[in-house]
Scaffold this motif. Structure first.
Motif, PDB file in Angstrom:
ATOM      1  N   GLY A   9       0.905  -1.237  -0.262  1.00 43.87           N
ATOM      2  CA  GLY A   9       0.004   0.009   0.111  1.00 43.87           C
ATOM      3  C   GLY A   9       0.971   1.344   0.018  1.00 43.87           C
ATOM      4  O   GLY A   9       1.596   1.397   0.899  1.00 43.87           O
ATOM      5  N   THR A  10       0.690   2.176  -1.187  1.00 40.25           N
ATOM      6  CA  THR A  10       1.364   3.179  -1.146  1.00 40.25           C
ATOM      7  C   THR A  10       0.385   4.490  -1.169  1.00 40.25           C
ATOM      8  O   THR A  10       0.880   5.465  -1.482  1.00 40.25           O
ATOM      9  CB  THR A  10       2.269   3.266  -2.425  1.00 40.25           C
ATOM     10  OG1 THR A  10       1.572   2.932  -3.485  1.00 40.25           O
ATOM     11  CG2 THR A  10       3.484   2.306  -2.236  1.00 40.25           C
ATOM     12  N   ASP A  11      -0.974   4.197  -0.847  1.00 46.25           N
ATOM     13  CA  ASP A  11      -1.800   5.397  -1.144  1.00 46.25           C
ATOM     14  C   ASP A  11      -2.578   5.695  -0.049  1.00 46.25           C
ATOM     15  O   ASP A  11      -3.869   5.989   0.046  1.00 46.25           O
ATOM     16  CB  ASP A  11      -2.643   4.946  -2.122  1.00 46.25           C
ATOM     17  CG  ASP A  11      -3.682   3.532  -1.904  1.00 46.25           C
ATOM     18  OD1 ASP A  11      -3.134   2.902  -1.123  1.00 46.25           O
ATOM     19  OD2 ASP A  11      -4.442   3.202  -2.822  1.00 46.25           O
ATOM     20  N   TYR A  12      -2.061   5.219   1.377  1.00 45.13           N
ATOM     21  CA  TYR A  12      -2.706   5.707   2.452  1.00 45.13           C
ATOM     22  C   TYR A  12      -2.695   7.277   2.883  1.00 45.13           C
ATOM     23  O   TYR A  12      -1.631   7.998   2.217  1.00 45.13           O
ATOM     24  CB  TYR A  12      -1.849   4.788   3.444  1.00 45.13           C
ATOM     25  CG  TYR A  12      -2.250   3.299   3.826  1.00 45.13           C
ATOM     26  CD1 TYR A  12      -3.518   3.114   4.256  1.00 45.13           C
ATOM     27  CD2 TYR A  12      -1.474   2.550   3.302  1.00 45.13           C
ATOM     28  CE1 TYR A  12      -3.567   1.785   4.540  1.00 45.13           C
ATOM     29  CE2 TYR A  12      -1.796   1.156   3.328  1.00 45.13           C
ATOM     30  CZ  TYR A  12      -2.800   0.755   3.946  1.00 45.13           C
ATOM     31  OH  TYR A  12      -2.905  -0.626   4.050  1.00 45.13           O
ATOM     32  N   ASP A  13      -3.358   7.568   3.723  1.00 45.93           N
ATOM     33  CA  ASP A  13      -3.397   9.305   3.895  1.00 45.93           C
ATOM     34  C   ASP A  13      -2.401   9.181   4.921  1.00 45.93           C
ATOM     35  O   ASP A  13      -2.878   9.652   6.216  1.00 45.93           O
ATOM     36  CB  ASP A  13      -5.009   9.383   4.440  1.00 45.93           C
ATOM     37  CG  ASP A  13      -4.943  10.459   4.594  1.00 45.93           C
ATOM     38  OD1 ASP A  13      -4.338  11.713   4.164  1.00 45.93           O
ATOM     39  OD2 ASP A  13      -6.156  11.317   5.282  1.00 45.93           O
ATOM     40  N   THR A  14      -1.318   9.092   4.551  1.00 41.75           N
ATOM     41  CA  THR A  14      -0.184   9.397   5.294  1.00 41.75           C
ATOM     42  C   THR A  14       0.791  10.076   4.703  1.00 41.75           C
ATOM     43  O   THR A  14       0.290  10.303   3.500  1.00 41.75           O
ATOM     44  CB  THR A  14       0.635   8.220   5.883  1.00 41.75           C
ATOM     45  OG1 THR A  14       1.132   7.502   4.559  1.00 41.75           O
ATOM     46  CG2 THR A  14      -0.247   7.164   6.514  1.00 41.75           C
ATOM     47  N   PRO A  15       1.753  10.966   5.292  1.00 42.84           N
ATOM     48  CA  PRO A  15       2.650  11.924   4.370  1.00 42.84           C
ATOM     49  C   PRO A  15       3.411  11.368   3.138  1.00 42.84           C
ATOM     50  O   PRO A  15       3.443  11.813   2.126  1.00 42.84           O
ATOM     51  CB  PRO A  15       3.783  12.166   5.266  1.00 42.84           C
ATOM     52  CG  PRO A  15       3.082  12.418   6.768  1.00 42.84           C
ATOM     53  CD  PRO A  15       2.172  11.132   6.741  1.00 42.84           C
TER      54      PRO A  15
END
Ligand SMILES: NC(=O)c1ccc[n+]([C@@H]2O[C@H](COP(=O)([O-])OP(=O)(O)OC[C@H]3O[C@@H](n4cnc5c(N)ncnc54)[C@H](O)[C@@H]3O)[C@@H](O)[C@H]2O)c1
Length: 333
Positions: A211-217
């Motif tokens: 996962g590289t599309d989480y709502d994290t910076p």
């Protein structure tokens, strides 16, 4: 104090047994070696009881009285989240029923101090971050539920039978003994830092970022890494605290710093001076975007001061272990 370290041949238990011995306690390792290592007791020069918690309360009570045990630290469990979804019976049997056997044995033999390895997985998906001990507990998999059920059982045993206990909710344990004597060897390995080091040492092909599309910076998941020796220290402080006063202790153990998967990989690259073979994959079901501890209560109540404050320092200790091979030689034991 003479302490039965149940699961003491495993990763966190072995580091704690070593620290107990170095502080003048008398740890006795109890382990069925299902995921632990026979060589741990030899390396530490500690007594070892090769047995399973499934042997039942009567037999376990015999062990407690033969060994003149004053307190129990309970690390033994299965801990693979995904496996727990497909094989819940395995988890309820080993994490819940086996713990019941142990608590019953303690009740029968009058041993009433207990330190339990709980987990941030008892919280489930975070509704606030960082998470403190009052965060709602709504685990999202059987592993987390099995641990939560034990937490509930401990409260009941405490009110009805006077059990003194600490439930220590760890975030991500990481690192190794800085002298490389003990380290992390799980099979299968699912933890990010060992996976990265194994890939850099050529023992795995690649590291997958799930996962590289989480709502994290940076779009990858954030976790809180706490050094295994800092966890060990907290166990001993918790044992001292429940000896001194009878109230249950329920404490988060984490560093209170969140690192994303990409930041962990960068840290491993910095420490090793090598470039990691990364592959980007899809999200895994059930991975919350961010799990970071608020551990102020453990610091206040136990006067616990984690010594490893920076991720690179934790990774550096893990690297020492993996450079030495990252494996126990159980053939000698
Ligand atoms: N590693 C982490 O990041 C982490 C995070 C949160 C909680 N925890 C909890 O901490 C504890 C220790 O984790 P670990 O990473 O050291 O695991 P581990 O697998 O290295 O150690 C567990 C040990 O318990 C033994 N064991 C298991 N079932 C047993 C039984 N029925 N009878 C006797 N021995 C038995 C195993 O052989 C092993 O030596 C577990 O309870 C786990 O759920 C770990």
């Amino acid at each position: 104090m003479r302490v039965l370290v149940v699961g003491g041949a495993g990763y966190i238990g072995s580091h704690t047994a070593r620290l107990l011995a170095s502080q003048g306690h008398e740890p006795v390792i109890f382990d069925n070696l299902r995921t632990g290592h026979a060589s741990v007791s030899r390396l530490l020069g500690l007594p070892f009881i090769h047995e399973d918690l499934a042997s039942g309360p009567e037999r376990l009570a015999q062990v407690l009285s033969d060994q003149k045990i004053d307190a129990v630290m309970h690390f033994a469990a299965f801990a693979l989240v995904e496996e727990s979804v497909h094989h819940p019976a395995k988890y309820y049997s080993n994490n819940l029923v086996a713990t019941f056997n142990l608590l019953e044995a303690m009740r029968q033999s009058g041993v009433n101090r207990f330190i339990f390895s709980s987990t941030c997985a008892t919280y489930g998906d975070p509704i606030a971050t960082p998470m403190d001990e009052n965060h709602p507990q709504s685990p999202v998999n059987p592993y987390g539920r099995s641990k939560l059920m034990v937490e509930r059982m401990l409260k009941d045993y405490s009110s009805a039978y006077g059990l003194r206990f600490a439930s220590l909710r760890y975030f991500n344990a990481a690192g190794s003994s800085p002298d490389g004597l003990l380290g992390e060897q799980h099979d299968p390995e699912t933890h990010l830092i060992p996976l990265c080091l194994l890939a850099l040492l050529g023992r795995r092909n690649k590291i997958t970022i799930f996962g590289t599309d989480y709502d994290t910076p940076d779009g990858t998941c954030i976790r809180d890494y706490i050094h295994v020796d800092d966890l060990a220290e907290a166990h001993i402080l918790a044992l001292e605290k429940i000896t001194e006063r009878s109230e249950p202790l329920i404490l988060n153990l984490g560093s209170e710093h969140g690192y994303s998967v990409r930041e962990v990989i960068t840290s491993v690259e910095r420490v090793t001076g090598q470039k990691a073979p990364i592959v980007e994959g899809a999200r895994r079901p059930g991975d919350p975007p961010s799990l970071v501890a608020s551990a102020g209560l453990a610091r206040a109540v136990l006067k616990w001061r984690p010594r490893y404050r920076v991720l690179d320092e934790i990774v550096a200790t893990a690297y020492i272990w993996f450079k030495k091979g990252g494996r126990y030689d159980d053939s000698l034991s």
